[in-house]
Design an enzyme around this catalytic site. Structure first.
Site, PDB file in Angstrom:
ATOM      1  N   ARG A  93      54.957  11.515 111.270  1.00  0.00           N
ATOM      2  CA  ARG A  93      53.407  11.683 111.061  1.00  0.00           C
ATOM      3  C   ARG A  93      52.716  11.173 112.246  1.00  0.00           C
ATOM      4  NH1 ARG A  93      51.505  10.934 105.690  1.00  0.00           N
ATOM      5  NH2 ARG A  93      53.577  10.336 105.139  1.00  0.00           N
ATOM      6  N   PRO A 122      59.702   9.053 114.916  1.00  0.00           N
ATOM      7  CA  PRO A 122      58.353   9.254 114.134  1.00  0.00           C
ATOM      8  C   PRO A 122      58.152  10.644 113.902  1.00  0.00           C
ATOM      9  CG  PRO A 122      58.119   8.839 116.652  1.00  0.00           C
ATOM     10  CD  PRO A 122      59.585   8.842 116.295  1.00  0.00           C
ATOM     11  N   CYS A 172      45.204  27.888  89.514  1.00  0.00           N
ATOM     12  CA  CYS A 172      44.728  27.464  88.247  1.00  0.00           C
ATOM     13  C   CYS A 172      45.474  26.426  87.439  1.00  0.00           C
ATOM     14  CB  CYS A 172      45.297  28.806  87.650  1.00  0.00           C
ATOM     15  SG  CYS A 172      44.451  30.423  87.779  1.00  0.00           S
ATOM     16  N   TYR A 217      53.296  17.006 107.126  1.00  0.00           N
ATOM     17  CA  TYR A 217      53.213  17.124 105.654  1.00  0.00           C
ATOM     18  C   TYR A 217      52.139  18.078 105.041  1.00  0.00           C
ATOM     19  CZ  TYR A 217      56.366  13.420 106.937  1.00  0.00           C
ATOM     20  OH  TYR A 217      57.440  12.815 107.540  1.00  0.00           O
TER      21      TYR A 217
HETATM   22  C1  LIG Z   1      60.475  11.113 106.969  1.00  0.00           C
HETATM   23  C2  LIG Z   1      61.595  10.622 107.792  1.00  0.00           C
HETATM   24  C3  LIG Z   1      60.859  10.450 108.960  1.00  0.00           C
HETATM   25  C4  LIG Z   1      59.655  10.152 109.363  1.00  0.00           C
HETATM   26  O1  LIG Z   1      58.837   9.684 108.786  1.00  0.00           O
HETATM   27  P1  LIG Z   1      56.954   9.380 109.357  1.00  0.00           P
HETATM   28  O2  LIG Z   1      56.448   8.512 108.416  1.00  0.00           O
HETATM   29  O3  LIG Z   1      56.692  11.134 109.245  1.00  0.00           O
HETATM   30  O4  LIG Z   1      57.137   8.855 110.706  1.00  0.00           O
HETATM   31  C5  LIG Z   1      61.934   9.688 109.958  1.00  0.00           C
HETATM   32  N1  LIG Z   1      63.108   9.316 109.719  1.00  0.00           N
HETATM   33  C6  LIG Z   1      63.884   9.797 108.398  1.00  0.00           C
HETATM   34  C7  LIG Z   1      65.307   9.390 108.102  1.00  0.00           C
HETATM   35  C8  LIG Z   1      62.825  10.191 107.432  1.00  0.00           C
HETATM   36  O5  LIG Z   1      63.322  10.707 106.345  1.00  0.00           O
END
Ligand SMILES: *Cc1c(COP(=O)(O)O)cnc(C)c1O
Length: 422
Positions: A278, A276, A346, A375
């Site tokens: 986000r 995880p 701009c 992000y």
């Molecule tokens: C982006 C990504 C994540 C994390 O995704 P979230 O939506 O931020 O939980 C996990 N594993 C891989 C391989 C990713 O590219």
């Protein structure tokens, strides 16, 4: 839930008034809450218990070393997608055996870096990568532990730019070809097959796509075992969504996600990894900005902030919504006013929100973008020669700058004049 609440009319980050940080650091800046990061990490470890598991924080969502150390010290693993992120995890004191290396374009240099520094596993995304990794590992006299990322052809029903589990996406190998690719992997000298990896996308707001994907992974585990592979670890990816608005969103909870994992793959005797990003970092951060001007336009009022798309690109890149709240709590009964909330860059794309109801604001007032931890800072740039936005970490009543705003001197020194111009 997070730890950014009004107390006595002032927005706080844990026990620190946001305005106090603004006075010390200047705006714009990101602020992260240790308590929220910690709480979100533990939601996952609790949801997966008693299965043997490792929660690997997806560094790409928020990669400041102080944040990584906060999570790493709790026992978290790290999911990295570049050599640079690998070095961040190591700089945070996370041992190699808790770092997994994902990503569709790992270079040989990155493979070497991770093999020499220690790695839990590589999540391999295709056959050319598999062969390259075997060569690099064998050249170092080692074997690389791997899972292969399978693409289950599941619609994650999320934003098209962050859906990764459909067969037209660039990620992983088609699940139908898994037997052939695993057979090739098992025969390579520098490779040790240990498991399966899947990640179907980001900001998923329903559990059903996970369920479809994990059921396919469970079937594949049984099939690959019958073909002689010792599948003992399943990396189930990240992607659980978060509420970006206070009111009308209720994405699934980590407990329900954990129950789903137990239901779909819990009886296979595998160690479970998840990645995880986000859900751990998103609601653990605010972007704080000042109002530079309030400008009355043609039938609309513009709130011109000192934060811009280069500091938080999600609204212009994905059309993403972030709640925007004043740092001084509006008096009860204050009627909100609709603003087009914009930055100084701009480009018309430098718009955070259109017609957004916010309590009436004036020049110099502070506002906060919620859910900006993931992000946010990691995607910031210095477009328009706006200094890279600083980051602050709060813990209880303490706060510290964990990435300082660069001076214009530092920024200008990075450019060099070639000899023929001197
Ligand atoms: C982006 C990504 C994540 C994390 O995704 P979230 O939506 O931020 O939980 C996990 N594993 C891989 C391989 C990713 O590219």
């Amino acid at each position: 839930m997070d730890h950014f609440l009004y107390r006595n009319g002032a927005l706080h980050a844990e026990d620190v008034p946001v305005a106090v940080i603004a006075a010390a650091v200047g705006t714009p800046f990101y602020v992260y809450s240790t308590a929220t990061l910690t709480r979100h990490y533990h939601l996952f470890t609790e949801a997966l218990a008693p299965l043997p598991n490792l929660v690997c924080f997806a560094i790409k969502s928020l990669s400041n070393v102080a944040v990584l150390k906060t999570l790493g010290d709790l026992g978290a693993g790290m999911d990295v997608v570049s050599g640079g992120e690998y070095l961040r995890a190591k700089a945070a004191g996370v041992p190699g055996e808790r770092i997994v290396f994902s990503g569709v374009g790992k270079t040989r240099e990155e493979m070497r870096l991770a093999l020499e520094g220690g790695i839990r596993q590589f999540n391999v995304e295709g056959e050319p990568e598999l062969r390259a990794l075997s060569e690099v590992a064998a050249g170092l006299g080692r074997t690389a532990p791997i899972t292969i990322r399978v693409n289950p052809d599941v619609d994650a029903r999320t934003h098209e730019k962050i859906a990764t589990g459909k067969k037209e996406n660039k990620f992983g190998i088609p699940i139908e070809r898994a037997s052939a690719v695993y057979a090739e992997a098992a025969a390579l000298p520098g490779i040790e097959v240990i498991g399966i990896d899947v990640h179907i996308g980001s900001q998923l707001t329903e559990l059903e796509p996970f369920e479809q994907a994990y059921l396919k992974v469970a079937d594949l585990t049984r099939r690959l075992r019958s073909e002689g592979h010792d599948i003992r670890r399943l990396d189930l990816g990240g992607g659980l969504g978060i509420p970006y608005t206070r009111s009308n969103e209720a994405p699934p909870l980590p407990t329900d996600y954990g129950a789903l994992i137990k239901r779909t793959v819990g009886d296979l005797g595998c160690e479970i990894e998840i990645e995880p990003g986000r859900l751990i970092s998103g609601n653990a951060g605010l972007l704080v900005a000042s109002v530079i001007y309030v400008k009355n336009g043609e039938g609309r009022d513009f709130l011109i902030l000192d934060a811009a798309m280069n500091d938080l690109v999600r609204p212009s890149m994905y059309g993403a919504h972030h709640d925007i709240i004043p740092v001084i709590e509006p008096a009860p009964g204050t009627a909100p006013h609709p603003y087009d909330v914009v930055g100084p860059v701009c480009e018309t794309g430098d718009t955070f929100a259109k017609g957004r109801p916010v309590a009436p604001l004036r020049e110099g007032d502070l506002v906060a973008f919620r859910s900006a931890g993931a992000y946010g800072a990691v995607m910031a740039s210095e477009y328009n020669t706006r200094p890279l936005v600083p980051e602050v970490l709060v813990k209880g009543d303490q706060f510290a700058v964990i990435r300082a705003r660069p001076s214009f001197d530092e920024i200008l020194k990075r450019d060099t004049i070639p000899s023929w111009l001197e």
